[in-house]
Design a protein around this motif. Structure first.
Motif, PDB file in Angstrom:
ATOM      1  N   SER A  59       0.823  -1.209   0.000  1.00 48.45           N
ATOM      2  CA  SER A  59       0.000   0.000   0.000  1.00 48.45           C
ATOM      3  C   SER A  59       0.855   1.257   0.000  1.00 48.45           C
ATOM      4  O   SER A  59       0.427   2.304  -0.506  1.00 48.45           O
ATOM      5  CB  SER A  59      -0.929   0.011   1.223  1.00 48.45           C
ATOM      6  OG  SER A  59      -0.196   0.145   2.426  1.00 48.45           O
ATOM      7  N   THR A  60       2.081   1.181   0.534  1.00 42.24           N
ATOM      8  CA  THR A  60       2.942   2.359   0.583  1.00 42.24           C
ATOM      9  C   THR A  60       3.451   2.767  -0.793  1.00 42.24           C
ATOM     10  O   THR A  60       3.867   3.907  -0.982  1.00 42.24           O
ATOM     11  CB  THR A  60       4.160   2.124   1.505  1.00 42.24           C
ATOM     12  OG1 THR A  60       4.969   1.064   0.964  1.00 42.24           O
ATOM     13  CG2 THR A  60       3.723   1.768   2.910  1.00 42.24           C
ATOM     14  N   CYS A  61       3.440   1.844  -1.742  1.00 42.91           N
ATOM     15  CA  CYS A  61       3.927   2.215  -3.083  1.00 42.91           C
ATOM     16  C   CYS A  61       2.839   2.096  -4.145  1.00 42.91           C
ATOM     17  O   CYS A  61       3.124   2.264  -5.334  1.00 42.91           O
ATOM     18  CB  CYS A  61       5.147   1.380  -3.474  1.00 42.91           C
ATOM     19  SG  CYS A  61       4.967  -0.390  -3.324  1.00 42.91           S
ATOM     20  N   SER A  62       1.601   1.838  -3.734  1.00 43.50           N
ATOM     21  CA  SER A  62       0.519   1.703  -4.719  1.00 43.50           C
ATOM     22  C   SER A  62       0.256   3.021  -5.432  1.00 43.50           C
ATOM     23  O   SER A  62      -0.018   3.045  -6.648  1.00 43.50           O
ATOM     24  CB  SER A  62      -0.752   1.198  -4.035  1.00 43.50           C
ATOM     25  OG  SER A  62      -1.203   2.123  -3.053  1.00 43.50           O
ATOM     26  N   ALA A  63       0.325   4.137  -4.691  1.00 44.49           N
ATOM     27  CA  ALA A  63       0.071   5.436  -5.313  1.00 44.49           C
ATOM     28  C   ALA A  63       1.129   5.745  -6.368  1.00 44.49           C
ATOM     29  O   ALA A  63       0.812   6.208  -7.467  1.00 44.49           O
ATOM     30  CB  ALA A  63       0.044   6.531  -4.244  1.00 44.49           C
ATOM     31  N   GLN A  64       2.399   5.467  -6.038  1.00 46.83           N
ATOM     32  CA  GLN A  64       3.464   5.764  -6.992  1.00 46.83           C
ATOM     33  C   GLN A  64       3.384   4.861  -8.213  1.00 46.83           C
ATOM     34  O   GLN A  64       3.654   5.296  -9.340  1.00 46.83           O
ATOM     35  CB  GLN A  64       4.823   5.638  -6.303  1.00 46.83           C
ATOM     36  CG  GLN A  64       5.043   6.710  -5.250  1.00 46.83           C
ATOM     37  CD  GLN A  64       6.429   6.650  -4.634  1.00 46.83           C
ATOM     38  OE1 GLN A  64       7.327   6.036  -5.184  1.00 46.83           O
ATOM     39  NE2 GLN A  64       6.599   7.294  -3.492  1.00 46.83           N
ATOM     40  N   LEU A  65       3.014   3.595  -8.018  1.00 45.44           N
ATOM     41  CA  LEU A  65       2.837   2.700  -9.160  1.00 45.44           C
ATOM     42  C   LEU A  65       1.711   3.201 -10.069  1.00 45.44           C
ATOM     43  O   LEU A  65       1.822   3.140 -11.302  1.00 45.44           O
ATOM     44  CB  LEU A  65       2.528   1.283  -8.673  1.00 45.44           C
ATOM     45  CG  LEU A  65       3.726   0.389  -8.356  1.00 45.44           C
ATOM     46  CD1 LEU A  65       3.257  -0.914  -7.710  1.00 45.44           C
ATOM     47  CD2 LEU A  65       4.531   0.099  -9.613  1.00 45.44           C
ATOM     48  N   SER A  66       0.653   3.705  -9.463  1.00 40.52           N
ATOM     49  CA  SER A  66      -0.455   4.249 -10.246  1.00 40.52           C
ATOM     50  C   SER A  66      -0.002   5.456 -11.060  1.00 40.52           C
ATOM     51  O   SER A  66      -0.376   5.618 -12.228  1.00 40.52           O
ATOM     52  CB  SER A  66      -1.615   4.650  -9.324  1.00 40.52           C
ATOM     53  OG  SER A  66      -2.091   3.533  -8.595  1.00 40.52           O
ATOM     54  N   VAL A  67       0.831   6.300 -10.448  1.00 47.82           N
ATOM     55  CA  VAL A  67       1.340   7.482 -11.144  1.00 47.82           C
ATOM     56  C   VAL A  67       2.242   7.078 -12.304  1.00 47.82           C
ATOM     57  O   VAL A  67       2.211   7.692 -13.382  1.00 47.82           O
ATOM     58  CB  VAL A  67       2.084   8.406 -10.160  1.00 47.82           C
ATOM     59  CG1 VAL A  67       2.883   9.467 -10.904  1.00 47.82           C
ATOM     60  CG2 VAL A  67       1.097   9.066  -9.216  1.00 47.82           C
ATOM     61  N   VAL A  68       3.064   6.052 -12.113  1.00 48.73           N
ATOM     62  CA  VAL A  68       3.924   5.560 -13.195  1.00 48.73           C
ATOM     63  C   VAL A  68       3.070   5.111 -14.377  1.00 48.73           C
ATOM     64  O   VAL A  68       3.361   5.433 -15.544  1.00 48.73           O
ATOM     65  CB  VAL A  68       4.819   4.409 -12.696  1.00 48.73           C
ATOM     66  CG1 VAL A  68       5.523   3.723 -13.859  1.00 48.73           C
ATOM     67  CG2 VAL A  68       5.852   4.932 -11.708  1.00 48.73           C
ATOM     68  N   LEU A  69       2.003   4.368 -14.090  1.00 46.69           N
ATOM     69  CA  LEU A  69       1.117   3.901 -15.160  1.00 46.69           C
ATOM     70  C   LEU A  69       0.409   5.062 -15.850  1.00 46.69           C
ATOM     71  O   LEU A  69       0.272   5.080 -17.078  1.00 46.69           O
ATOM     72  CB  LEU A  69       0.080   2.927 -14.589  1.00 46.69           C
ATOM     73  CG  LEU A  69       0.635   1.593 -14.069  1.00 46.69           C
ATOM     74  CD1 LEU A  69      -0.473   0.772 -13.420  1.00 46.69           C
ATOM     75  CD2 LEU A  69       1.286   0.803 -15.193  1.00 46.69           C
ATOM     76  N   VAL A  70      -0.032   6.049 -15.071  1.00 45.20           N
ATOM     77  CA  VAL A  70      -0.720   7.210 -15.631  1.00 45.20           C
ATOM     78  C   VAL A  70       0.230   8.060 -16.477  1.00 45.20           C
ATOM     79  O   VAL A  70      -0.175   8.665 -17.471  1.00 45.20           O
ATOM     80  CB  VAL A  70      -1.337   8.052 -14.487  1.00 45.20           C
ATOM     81  CG1 VAL A  70      -1.716   9.435 -14.973  1.00 45.20           C
ATOM     82  CG2 VAL A  70      -2.559   7.355 -13.926  1.00 45.20           C
TER      83      VAL A  70
END
Length: 306
Positions: free
Chosen positions: A229-240
């Motif tokens: 969960s601590t890196c889910s936001a950053q992974l989402s940003v990478v995909l976006v």
């Protein structure tokens, strides 16, 4: 050539309707990024390396949007097509430069999460304020150094067309206006894409692969979920960030039967989508930021704190 004209061939009669979604995206980008940046600057609880990197990312998004959108809306609302060559090259420098900076910051954010999850005991000694500052300066220098040759090379060309088939000064759209030899410009543009995407994406992928390997070896399911969960936001940003650009590149390469105006609109979207969704992703997926937003909303007049 001192003056150029921009436009979307085939959609001239729809400019007013097109301006509505562009305006609402522009307003949402300014509001969302400004709110999160305000919280990152003013809240001491968010004085952490990952949030300093996030501030750099959102600032790059704002600069890119401000370099692009006023002229896009000027075209759609008032039919302002003229732009000087100097202004065109300056806009190109900021738009493409911030894209390189954004990519470099995503690499730094992936490294931040790698240290936080794979070597948490050394996190505060590795991710120091001075290191974060150096990473930010390196990202800025990378954007400036890699993009500066583009306007310099364009300055050497002779232009025989004055209409840019685009809403903003995209590198290849301007290159297509030249009537001389454009080989160096095209080669450098391809080199830049290969260098930035070919270097940054593997580094980001390697970081998250190591994170996933470490998470899978954690003893409890709860610990694994917290780590992810601590890196889910950053992974989402990478995909976006990379997803729309990749889709646009594939369509541009293979979709030769697609109308020119569709390519132009897609190119606008792949620049705007990251700036639009980044503050939303971090505001929703990051508990500390979400709590700060809730706290400030609770203090608004007429709003009852939850």
């Amino acid at each position: 050539l001192t003056r150029n004209q921009r436009g979307i061939p085939g959609l001239e009669d729809m400019y007013l309707w097109l301006s509505l979604p562009f305006f609402f995206m522009f307003a949402a980008i300014l509001l969302g990024n400004s709110i999160i940046l305000f919280l990152l600057v003013t809240e001491s609880a968010l004085d952490k390396p990952m949030y300093h990197l996030l501030a750099m990312l959102l600032l790059a998004d704002l600069v890119s949007t401000l370099a692009m959108m006023p002229q896009v809306l000027g075209l759609l609302w008032f039919g302002v097509q003229d732009i000087s060559l100097d202004a065109c090259l300056l806009q190109m420098f900021f738009i493409h430069g911030t894209s390189v900076v954004r990519s470099a910051v995503l690499v730094a954010m992936a490294f931040d999460r790698y240290v936080a999850i794979c070597d948490p005991l050394r996190y505060t000694t590795v991710l120091t304020g001075s290191l974060v500052c150096r990473l930010g300066l390196m990202a800025l220098a990378k954007g400036m150094v890699l993009i500066l040759p583009i306007p310099l090379l364009l300055r050497q060309l002779t232009f025989c067309r004055t209409v840019i088939a685009h809403t903003y000064c995209d590198h290849m759209a301007v290159v297509k206006m030249a009537c001389g030899h454009t080989g160096p410009n095209r080669i450098y543009g391809l080199f830049l894409v290969v260098l930035v995407v070919g270097l940054d994406c593997p580094l980001i992928g390697a970081s998250y692969a190591l994170i996933l390997w470490a998470v899978l070896h954690l003893s409890s399911r709860g610990a694994r979920l917290r780590a992810l969960s601590t890196c889910s936001a950053q992974l989402s940003v990478v995909l976006v960030t990379y997803g729309p650009a990749l889709i646009s590149a594939i369509i541009h390469r293979f979709g030769r039967s697609i109308p020119v105006h569709s390519h132009i609109l897609l190119a606008n979207l792949y620049l705007l989508i990251p700036s639009l969704f980044n503050p939303v992703i971090f505001g929703v997926r990051t508990k500390e930021i979400r709590d700060m937003v809730t706290k400030h909303l609770g203090h608004c007049p007429g709003t009852k704190a939850q």
